[in-house]
Design a protein around this motif. Sequence first.
Motif, PDB file in Angstrom:
ATOM      1  N   GLU A 122       0.756  -0.700   0.075  1.00 30.55           N
ATOM      2  CA  GLU A 122       0.332   0.077  -0.220  1.00 30.55           C
ATOM      3  C   GLU A 122       1.002   1.334   0.294  1.00 30.55           C
ATOM      4  N   PRO A 123       1.941   1.193   0.832  1.00 34.14           N
ATOM      5  CA  PRO A 123       2.674   2.103   1.032  1.00 34.14           C
ATOM      6  C   PRO A 123       3.401   2.995  -1.005  1.00 34.14           C
ATOM      7  N   TYR A 124       3.661   1.333  -1.166  1.00 36.24           N
ATOM      8  CA  TYR A 124       4.842   1.435  -2.541  1.00 36.24           C
ATOM      9  C   TYR A 124       3.379   2.719  -3.284  1.00 36.24           C
ATOM     10  N   LEU A 128       3.208   6.378  -5.448  1.00 40.25           N
ATOM     11  CA  LEU A 128       3.237   6.119  -7.130  1.00 40.25           C
ATOM     12  C   LEU A 128       1.925   7.298  -7.309  1.00 40.25           C
ATOM     13  N   THR A 129       1.269   6.789  -6.232  1.00 39.40           N
ATOM     14  CA  THR A 129      -0.615   7.924  -6.388  1.00 39.40           C
ATOM     15  C   THR A 129      -0.249   9.705  -6.428  1.00 39.40           C
ATOM     16  N   ALA A 130       0.477   9.406  -5.305  1.00 45.24           N
ATOM     17  CA  ALA A 130       0.630  11.167  -5.114  1.00 45.24           C
ATOM     18  C   ALA A 130       1.931  11.540  -5.983  1.00 45.24           C
ATOM     19  N   THR A 133      -0.127  12.600  -9.379  1.00 44.76           N
ATOM     20  CA  THR A 133      -1.041  13.652  -8.559  1.00 44.76           C
ATOM     21  C   THR A 133      -0.447  15.474  -9.351  1.00 44.76           C
ATOM     22  N   ARG A 134       0.630  15.285  -8.176  1.00 48.17           N
ATOM     23  CA  ARG A 134       2.096  15.771  -8.269  1.00 48.17           C
ATOM     24  C   ARG A 134       1.834  16.574  -9.623  1.00 48.17           C
ATOM     25  N   LEU A 135       2.927  15.767 -10.307  1.00 44.10           N
ATOM     26  CA  LEU A 135       3.102  15.818 -11.687  1.00 44.10           C
ATOM     27  C   LEU A 135       2.394  16.263 -13.143  1.00 44.10           C
ATOM     28  N   ARG A 136       0.587  15.654 -12.470  1.00 44.87           N
ATOM     29  CA  ARG A 136      -0.393  15.842 -13.521  1.00 44.87           C
ATOM     30  C   ARG A 136      -0.974  17.395 -13.587  1.00 44.87           C
ATOM     31  N   ALA A 137      -0.058  17.914 -12.258  1.00 45.05           N
ATOM     32  CA  ALA A 137      -0.599  19.270 -11.877  1.00 45.05           C
ATOM     33  C   ALA A 137       0.015  20.236 -12.652  1.00 45.05           C
TER      34      ALA A 137
END
Length: 271
Positions: A122-124, A128-130, A133-137
Amino acid sequence: MTVWLHIHSRAAPLIVAFPHTGTELPPAFSDDFVSPWLARRDADWHIEKLYDFAAALGATTIRSAISRSIIDVNRDPSGASLYPGMATTELCPTTTFDGEPLYESGQPDDDAIEVRKRAFHEPYHHALTAEITRLRALHGRVVLYDAHAIRSRIPRLFEGELPHFNIGSNSGAACAPALADAVERVCSDAEGFNTIRDGRFKGGFTTRFHGRPSEGVHAIQMELAFRGFVDEPSAINEQNWPPAYDVARAASMRAVLANVLHACLAFASES
């Protein structure tokens, strides 16, 4: 336990993920392994060295240092097979790629698997999701490039000798065709190497779960044959495996991979 998840955030619209380079065997999870060597044997050895130029390209990198024998962060957490009907290893593997038992007796039960999922899987994927999300912004498109390597011959998993470059796009569902085409073109044009797309390796859980082309997230997996960057023995044992990283042997493959990541960046930068 030491820090096992290594995240280096950068600004380019590219994430390079290393789910299987880890060799750490925390005692709380590894007391019953047959041997540490067997538990580490199927790691994606030296891949983080092979791609160490990614930082200079501005790519974000995410790497797990935990052995895949503890839990495979590139498997479906439900336990469902990514390749139904084909030989593979589980979320918490009980055998090596060659089918040898990893445990002296028994294996992780459902409760133990849940503990490993919460501790590592889950942390891995949250990381990745975080980062996605950061780069998609910041960017209209982001490429998630999942980096792997495997022995060239493993009869239990596939017939014959694996091509040098094995590109996986989940049969086109994980990324736009233009990205897979660009990566395949770079690899196919490279002299002395052979390439296949969506063959035996179509992409693991990372590619399939995070790849959402309609949302601007394009995931692609690259499975390399070890012979492209190390002196791979025909039969492995505890004395000859893993082989040392061979800088000279790896140079040609590194040059191709640099072009591959440049192609990923060019795709992500298109309007």
